[in-house]
Design a protein around this motif. Sequence first.
Motif, mmCIF file in Angstrom:
data_model
loop_
_atom_site.group_PDB
_atom_site.id
_atom_site.type_symbol
_atom_site.label_atom_id
_atom_site.label_comp_id
_atom_site.label_asym_id
_atom_site.label_seq_id
_atom_site.Cartn_x
_atom_site.Cartn_y
_atom_site.Cartn_z
ATOM 1 N N PRO A 162 -32.473 -25.207 7.847
ATOM 2 C CA PRO A 162 -33.625 -24.398 8.265
ATOM 3 C C PRO A 162 -34.870 -25.233 8.577
ATOM 4 N N ILE A 197 -34.575 -26.515 12.132
ATOM 5 C CA ILE A 197 -34.842 -25.445 13.089
ATOM 6 C C ILE A 197 -36.340 -25.207 13.208
ATOM 7 N N PHE A 198 -37.058 -25.236 12.073
ATOM 8 C CA PHE A 198 -38.512 -25.090 12.098
ATOM 9 C C PHE A 198 -39.140 -26.199 12.935
ATOM 10 N N ALA A 202 -43.471 -20.963 14.965
ATOM 11 C CA ALA A 202 -42.321 -21.596 14.316
ATOM 12 C C ALA A 202 -42.070 -20.990 12.945
ATOM 13 N N SER A 246 -38.491 -19.153 12.235
ATOM 14 C CA SER A 246 -37.575 -19.984 11.458
ATOM 15 C C SER A 246 -36.837 -19.152 10.405
ATOM 16 N N TRP A 292 -32.732 -14.411 9.313
ATOM 17 C CA TRP A 292 -33.557 -14.706 10.469
ATOM 18 C C TRP A 292 -34.181 -13.412 10.958
#
Length: 74
Positions: A8, A11-12, A42, A46, A64
């Motif tokens: 995660p 992804i952020f 973001a 995220s 999500w």
Amino acid sequence: MKKLAHYPRLIFLLVFLITYTVSYFSKLDNPLLSTLFSITLAFILSPRKKKIETQSQNKTQITWLFLKEPIIIE
């Protein structure tokens, strides 16, 4: 999706870099405003990690914003 759920923070970072790059090339003059916009977007997009306790063991639940069902990681 399950492989992405293990990272995660990555992804952020990717969402932040993409939105910051888009705001940079859109000629947004104020860099502080551009950074604030990128961090906010973001953070919203995220995934979220949540530890849940079951009878057998602790599991990690990933949710999500646009995902209907959470992903369970053991």
